[in-house]
Design an enzyme around this catalytic site. Sequence first.
Site, PDB file in Angstrom:
ATOM      1  N   ARG A  14       0.833  -1.199   0.000  1.00 53.61           N
ATOM      2  CA  ARG A  14       0.000   0.000   0.000  1.00 53.61           C
ATOM      3  C   ARG A  14       0.873   1.258   0.000  1.00 53.61           C
ATOM      4  O   ARG A  14       1.740   1.420   0.858  1.00 53.61           O
ATOM      5  CB  ARG A  14      -0.923   0.024   1.223  1.00 53.61           C
ATOM      6  CG  ARG A  14      -1.985   1.131   1.175  1.00 53.61           C
ATOM      7  CD  ARG A  14      -2.917   1.073   2.382  1.00 53.61           C
ATOM      8  NE  ARG A  14      -3.490  -0.257   2.568  1.00 53.61           N
ATOM      9  CZ  ARG A  14      -4.532  -0.729   1.897  1.00 53.61           C
ATOM     10  NH1 ARG A  14      -5.105   0.020   0.968  1.00 53.61           N
ATOM     11  NH2 ARG A  14      -4.988  -1.941   2.143  1.00 53.61           N
ATOM     12  N   GLU A  37       0.150  -7.794  -3.777  1.00 57.40           N
ATOM     13  CA  GLU A  37      -1.015  -6.929  -3.986  1.00 57.40           C
ATOM     14  C   GLU A  37      -0.611  -5.459  -3.956  1.00 57.40           C
ATOM     15  O   GLU A  37       0.077  -5.024  -3.030  1.00 57.40           O
ATOM     16  CB  GLU A  37      -2.054  -7.206  -2.889  1.00 57.40           C
ATOM     17  CG  GLU A  37      -3.162  -6.191  -2.796  1.00 57.40           C
ATOM     18  CD  GLU A  37      -3.928  -6.278  -1.482  1.00 57.40           C
ATOM     19  OE1 GLU A  37      -4.545  -5.267  -1.100  1.00 57.40           O
ATOM     20  OE2 GLU A  37      -3.910  -7.338  -0.836  1.00 57.40           O
ATOM     21  N   THR A  66      -8.050  -3.194  -2.426  1.00 59.31           N
ATOM     22  CA  THR A  66      -8.987  -2.086  -2.221  1.00 59.31           C
ATOM     23  C   THR A  66      -9.800  -1.838  -3.487  1.00 59.31           C
ATOM     24  O   THR A  66     -10.011  -0.715  -3.920  1.00 59.31           O
ATOM     25  CB  THR A  66      -8.259  -0.805  -1.759  1.00 59.31           C
ATOM     26  OG1 THR A  66      -7.221  -1.139  -0.817  1.00 59.31           O
ATOM     27  CG2 THR A  66      -9.225   0.147  -1.053  1.00 59.31           C
ATOM     28  N   LYS A 126     -11.102 -13.052   3.207  1.00 56.54           N
ATOM     29  CA  LYS A 126     -10.182 -12.482   4.184  1.00 56.54           C
ATOM     30  C   LYS A 126     -10.973 -11.938   5.365  1.00 56.54           C
ATOM     31  O   LYS A 126     -12.005 -11.279   5.193  1.00 56.54           O
ATOM     32  CB  LYS A 126      -9.310 -11.396   3.556  1.00 56.54           C
ATOM     33  CG  LYS A 126      -9.988 -10.060   3.309  1.00 56.54           C
ATOM     34  CD  LYS A 126      -8.974  -9.003   2.853  1.00 56.54           C
ATOM     35  CE  LYS A 126      -9.587  -7.609   2.887  1.00 56.54           C
ATOM     36  NZ  LYS A 126      -8.655  -6.560   2.440  1.00 56.54           N
ATOM     37  N   GLY A 156      -3.115  -6.267  10.930  1.00 53.14           N
ATOM     38  CA  GLY A 156      -2.515  -6.405  12.251  1.00 53.14           C
ATOM     39  C   GLY A 156      -1.750  -7.695  12.485  1.00 53.14           C
ATOM     40  O   GLY A 156      -1.372  -7.990  13.618  1.00 53.14           O
ATOM     41  N   GLY A 176       0.280  -6.279   5.727  1.00 51.91           N
ATOM     42  CA  GLY A 176       0.299  -4.866   5.392  1.00 51.91           C
ATOM     43  C   GLY A 176       1.455  -4.133   6.036  1.00 51.91           C
ATOM     44  O   GLY A 176       2.619  -4.339   5.677  1.00 51.91           O
TER      45      GLY A 176
END
Length: 208
Positions: A14, A37, A66, A126, A156, A176
Amino acid sequence: MKMHLTLPLVAILRGITPDEVDDHIPVLIEAGFEAIEIPLNSPSWQTSIAHAAQRYGGQALIGAGTVVNVADVDQLAAAGCQFIVTPATQPAVIRRALHHAMPALPGCATPTEAFNAIEAGARQIKLFPAGQFGPGYVRALKSVLPEDIALYAVGGVTPETLGAYLLAGCSGAGLGNDLYRAGQTPARTAAQAQAFAAAYRSHANQNA
């Protein structure tokens, strides 16, 4: 349509920019990652995903995250995207991805959302944000899901907690901020990727 990964960890980049793609994706592949991703709230995601798919699509699955509308799914398919990830359960988006032969990994938080995603054709879902629910919730959710549905913990998850989610019944995880934060060095990405891969393999060896 299911993703078949030897290392079932999805790297979430991201915030990555097009000029950083060639610095970070190779170190992820070297660490054993097979699914990468790039979320659509990253700068110039169209350029990043098209380039990554063209250059690395033969070495790893290059996906988009997203994803929230059908039009983006069509654009991603044309760019060579290989799977999509959504933050919520949107049956039309799931069905459109499958129409383009792209596996979908839709986000869910409740059994209702999970079964809506499954009804739309998702073969993996997910749990998001997993860190707010914990492994206990995973066990409860898995108790009602069909056995052939893969559950990924996303949000997390750290190298230290990955094993607990796997033990609770997750097939894998999406990684992430504990793997990649916008602007970090490739060396940091490599170190975290290796830590996550080692954590997964340690769990697999202990539970073989």
